[in-house]
Design a protein around this motif. Structure first.
Motif, short mmCIF file in Angstrom:
data_model
loop_
_atom_site.label_atom_id
_atom_site.label_comp_id
_atom_site.label_asym_id
_atom_site.label_seq_id
_atom_site.Cartn_x
_atom_site.Cartn_y
_atom_site.Cartn_z
N TYR A 162 6.62 22.07 -11.86
CA TYR A 162 5.59 21.14 -11.50
C TYR A 162 5.66 19.87 -12.45
CZ TYR A 162 2.79 22.89 -7.26
OH TYR A 162 3.43 23.35 -6.07
N VAL A 163 5.74 18.47 -12.51
CA VAL A 163 5.97 17.91 -13.81
C VAL A 163 5.04 17.01 -13.51
CG1 VAL A 163 7.36 16.44 -14.55
CG2 VAL A 163 8.13 18.59 -14.16
N ILE A 174 0.71 -0.54 0.41
CA ILE A 174 0.12 -0.16 0.28
C ILE A 174 0.84 1.18 -0.22
CG2 ILE A 174 -1.84 1.13 1.68
CD1 ILE A 174 -2.92 -1.79 0.09
N LYS A 175 0.75 1.90 -0.86
CA LYS A 175 1.40 3.29 -1.21
C LYS A 175 0.67 4.23 -1.01
CE LYS A 175 5.13 1.45 -1.98
NZ LYS A 175 6.38 1.51 -2.12
N SER A 176 1.08 5.41 -0.39
CA SER A 176 0.50 7.19 0.52
C SER A 176 0.21 7.83 -0.63
CB SER A 176 0.60 7.11 1.55
OG SER A 176 1.49 7.59 1.79
N GLU A 177 1.06 8.28 -1.79
CA GLU A 177 1.72 8.87 -2.25
C GLU A 177 0.05 9.51 -2.76
OE1 GLU A 177 5.24 8.43 -4.86
OE2 GLU A 177 4.57 6.39 -4.43
N LYS A 178 -0.01 10.89 -3.70
CA LYS A 178 -0.99 10.92 -3.95
C LYS A 178 -0.87 10.62 -5.86
CE LYS A 178 -1.53 14.90 -0.95
NZ LYS A 178 -1.08 16.13 -1.03
N LEU A 179 -1.64 9.25 -5.87
CA LEU A 179 -1.49 8.82 -7.73
C LEU A 179 -2.79 9.12 -8.18
CD1 LEU A 179 0.30 5.84 -7.58
CD2 LEU A 179 1.08 8.52 -8.76
N SER A 180 -3.06 9.94 -9.54
CA SER A 180 -4.46 9.63 -9.79
C SER A 180 -4.40 9.01 -10.87
CB SER A 180 -4.67 11.38 -10.51
OG SER A 180 -5.53 11.58 -11.48
N PRO A 181 -5.94 8.35 -10.72
CA PRO A 181 -6.08 7.30 -11.57
C PRO A 181 -5.87 7.97 -13.55
CG PRO A 181 -7.78 7.03 -10.54
CD PRO A 181 -7.31 7.42 -9.91
N PHE A 182 -6.76 8.90 -13.51
CA PHE A 182 -7.24 9.85 -14.33
C PHE A 182 -6.08 10.76 -14.91
CE2 PHE A 182 -10.90 9.15 -11.28
CZ PHE A 182 -11.34 7.96 -12.84
N GLY A 183 -4.75 10.21 -15.32
CA GLY A 183 -3.51 11.23 -15.26
C GLY A 183 -4.33 11.78 -17.18
N GLY A 184 -4.28 10.83 -17.89
CA GLY A 184 -5.23 11.81 -18.94
C GLY A 184 -5.34 12.57 -19.40
N ILE A 185 -6.48 13.22 -18.12
CA ILE A 185 -7.32 14.64 -17.77
C ILE A 185 -6.61 16.07 -17.51
CG2 ILE A 185 -6.94 14.59 -15.18
CD1 ILE A 185 -10.37 15.44 -17.74
N PHE A 186 -5.41 15.61 -16.86
CA PHE A 186 -4.61 17.28 -16.64
C PHE A 186 -4.15 18.43 -18.06
CE2 PHE A 186 -3.86 14.28 -13.15
CZ PHE A 186 -4.81 15.34 -12.18
N LYS A 203 -3.75 6.75 -33.50
CA LYS A 203 -3.62 5.37 -33.20
C LYS A 203 -2.84 5.17 -32.39
CE LYS A 203 -4.17 4.71 -38.73
NZ LYS A 203 -3.85 4.78 -40.16
N ARG A 204 -1.90 5.54 -31.83
CA ARG A 204 -1.15 5.51 -31.31
C ARG A 204 -1.20 4.77 -29.58
NH1 ARG A 204 4.40 9.27 -31.00
NH2 ARG A 204 5.43 7.85 -29.43
N ASN A 246 5.08 5.37 -25.14
CA ASN A 246 5.56 6.97 -24.90
C ASN A 246 4.97 7.69 -25.70
OD1 ASN A 246 8.11 5.11 -23.88
ND2 ASN A 246 9.09 4.68 -26.13
N ALA A 247 4.33 7.19 -25.95
CA ALA A 247 3.44 8.41 -26.55
C ALA A 247 2.95 9.60 -26.29
CB ALA A 247 2.18 8.25 -27.90
N TYR A 248 2.45 9.17 -25.03
CA TYR A 248 2.35 10.91 -23.85
C TYR A 248 3.10 11.39 -23.95
CZ TYR A 248 -1.98 7.81 -22.51
OH TYR A 248 -2.51 7.03 -22.08
N ALA A 249 4.72 10.91 -23.50
CA ALA A 249 5.84 12.22 -23.59
C ALA A 249 5.62 13.26 -24.73
CB ALA A 249 7.03 11.59 -23.79
N ASP A 250 5.37 12.06 -26.06
CA ASP A 250 5.34 12.86 -27.36
C ASP A 250 4.26 14.22 -27.00
OD1 ASP A 250 7.26 12.01 -28.42
OD2 ASP A 250 6.36 10.16 -29.93
N VAL A 251 2.80 13.64 -27.03
CA VAL A 251 1.38 14.49 -27.05
C VAL A 251 1.38 15.69 -25.98
CG1 VAL A 251 -0.73 14.72 -26.84
CG2 VAL A 251 0.02 12.34 -27.94
N PHE A 252 1.53 15.32 -24.84
CA PHE A 252 1.73 15.94 -23.88
C PHE A 252 3.08 17.50 -23.98
CE2 PHE A 252 -0.92 13.88 -22.10
CZ PHE A 252 -0.74 13.28 -20.85
N GLN A 253 3.84 16.84 -24.87
CA GLN A 253 5.30 18.56 -24.69
C GLN A 253 4.82 18.98 -26.03
OE1 GLN A 253 8.41 16.00 -24.83
NE2 GLN A 253 9.06 15.52 -22.98
N ASN A 254 4.30 18.36 -27.27
CA ASN A 254 3.89 18.90 -28.18
C ASN A 254 2.77 19.58 -28.41
OD1 ASN A 254 7.10 18.19 -29.21
ND2 ASN A 254 6.35 15.86 -30.08
N ASP A 255 1.74 18.61 -28.18
CA ASP A 255 0.33 19.47 -28.42
C ASP A 255 -0.11 20.15 -27.10
OD1 ASP A 255 -0.26 16.20 -30.56
OD2 ASP A 255 0.63 18.01 -31.37
#
Length: 428
Positions: free
Chosen positions: A408-409, A6-18, A377-378, A417-426
């Protein structure tokens, strides 16, 4: 048995919403607040923050406004700068944005209510222009239809479909909703439709949008409605309602052309008719032989369908094929009902529910903007994927905000790896 840590870190299961929230803020927030006005000066929520919170409900797989409070508030509040409001605040804002109904009296003395929601219809177009989904000076094809929404609300009226509800008229360009006016469920579809369309057309023209072609069903086939439509578009294509006075002309026609449409054989012809005194239009007639072989009292061995138009140059086949594309617009209503809350209207009165219809239409238009920019597609998606598939494939990814080097990161825990490209570029 597997061991569990069990981890008490503040993780979100909806990371793509940010990144979606950030994109909404950069593209639409200033447009929303300038169109609707500032809601408060100090610490309260602006309308842009409230609409963004409503958007997050459907982008995270929710089905009603209350989900933002009961399930999503903790996760959305992890964003270091963007605020999320509660369901109560969203519902209060909907009431604040409500416009009074307009009452029309019919020739028989019955009164019917309409809600035009002028400011929100203006906002709908302003947002589409801001995202570049519509552009000034360009020509577009417009579709108009009525959608009967089942809703057992305080002021809902019985529709001809045998349920209580409302009857909004909806204008569509491509896959985008560009106008909504609501009315009582028991209102005849032609009743004051001319006024509704006139308001839509005037907004388009104020934003320098050119209407090339207009399509509608037989509910728009009346003299005053067609006359109004003809003023604002280059050509129109309207399903003509059955008229026994035309059958003699149709039955005497010769030179039918056999064509195949959608794998089915039809026969096509066209004539010039004076459906209303002094006004001649082209009537494109499509007939199909009855499969059962039985004779109809009026139509005989064929089933006839007609399209009224002022297009005198296109072939009959081109006109029928173009009109038949209108059937794909039903997917938009299905999408709104099942993905954006139209089957769960939140308020008790038509005016307030009209606000909800327009806000969720704005959100769906923004979803289409995101899908057009995303390398779908990715992520195992298609450009036409529904919002639920988008939630599962893109939004539902573990993420955590960390502060490093005075900024903040967002850490995404995914092997894609598509997440990194999408978040940084688009979306960055």
């Amino acid at each position: 048995m597997a061991k569990v840590a069990i981890k008490s870190e503040k993780l979100s299961p909806f990371g793509g919403i940010f990144p979606i929230m950030e994109q909404f803020d950069s593209k639409l927030s200033s447009v929303i607040d300038s169109t609707l006005g500032m809601r408060c000066r100090l610490y309260g929520y602006q309308y842009s923050e409230i609409i963004r919170s409503l958007m997050s409900v459907y982008f995270c797989g929710g089905s009603c406004i209350e989900d933002v409070t009961t399930h999503l508030m903790y996760h959305l509040s992890l964003h270091p700068t963007l605020r999320t409001c509660s369901a109560d605040t969203i519902l209060r804002a909907i009431k604040e944005l409500t416009q009074d109904n307009i009452s029309y009296t019919s020739d028989t003395g019955k009164t019917y209510d309409f809600n035009t929601a002028d400011k929100l219809n203006t906002l709908l177009l302003n947002c589409l222009l801001s995202t570049g989904q519509l552009k000034e000076g360009e020509g577009y094809d417009v579709d108009f239809d009525h959608q009967f929404i089942e809703a057992e609300k305080y002021d809902a009226k019985p529709t001809y479909k045998k349920f209580l509800g409302y009857r909004p008229g909806v204008a569509v360009i491509g896959d985008l909703i560009v106008g909504i006016e609501n009315s009582d469920g028991n209102t005849n579809v032609r009743f004051h439709q001319k006024d509704t369309l006139k308001r839509f057309f005037e907004r388009f023209e104020q934003n320098k949008l050119i209407i090339n072609r207009f399509r509608a069903d037989c509910g728009s086939c009346s003299e005053e409605i067609v006359e109004e439509i003809a003023k604002h578009c280059k050509t129109f294509y309207i399903r003509a309602n059955r008229c026994s006075s035309l059958y003699n002309d149709i039955f005497t026609l010769r030179g039918w052309k056999k064509v195949e449409l959608g794998g089915i054989e039809f026969e096509l012809a066209s004539i010039l008719i004076e459906k209303w005194k002094g006004k001649a239009y082209r009537l494109v007639i499509q007939r199909q032989k009855r499969i059962d072989g039985e004779l109809d009292l009026w139509e005989g061995e064929y089933t006839y369908r007609c399209i009224l138009t002022n297009d005198y140059e296109s072939s009959e086949k081109e006109i029928v094929e173009f009109y038949n594309l209108r059937g794909g617009k039903e997917r938009i209503f299905d999408d709104m009902n099942n993905g954006f809350g139209w089957n769960r209207l939140p308020k008790s009165f038509m005016g307030e529910n009209t606000v909800f219809l327009l806000l969720t239409a704005l959100i769906r238009n923004f979803y289409k903007f995101i899908m057009a920019r995303l390398d779908v597609k990715r992520f195992g998606l298609k450009a036409t994927s529904r919002i639920k598939a988008f939630v599962f494939k893109f939004i539902s990814v573990p993420a955590k905000w960390v502060r490093t080097s005075r900024q903040y990161v967002l850490n995404i825990y995914s092997c894609n790896n598509a997440y990194a490209d999408v978040f940084q570029n688009d979306f960055g």
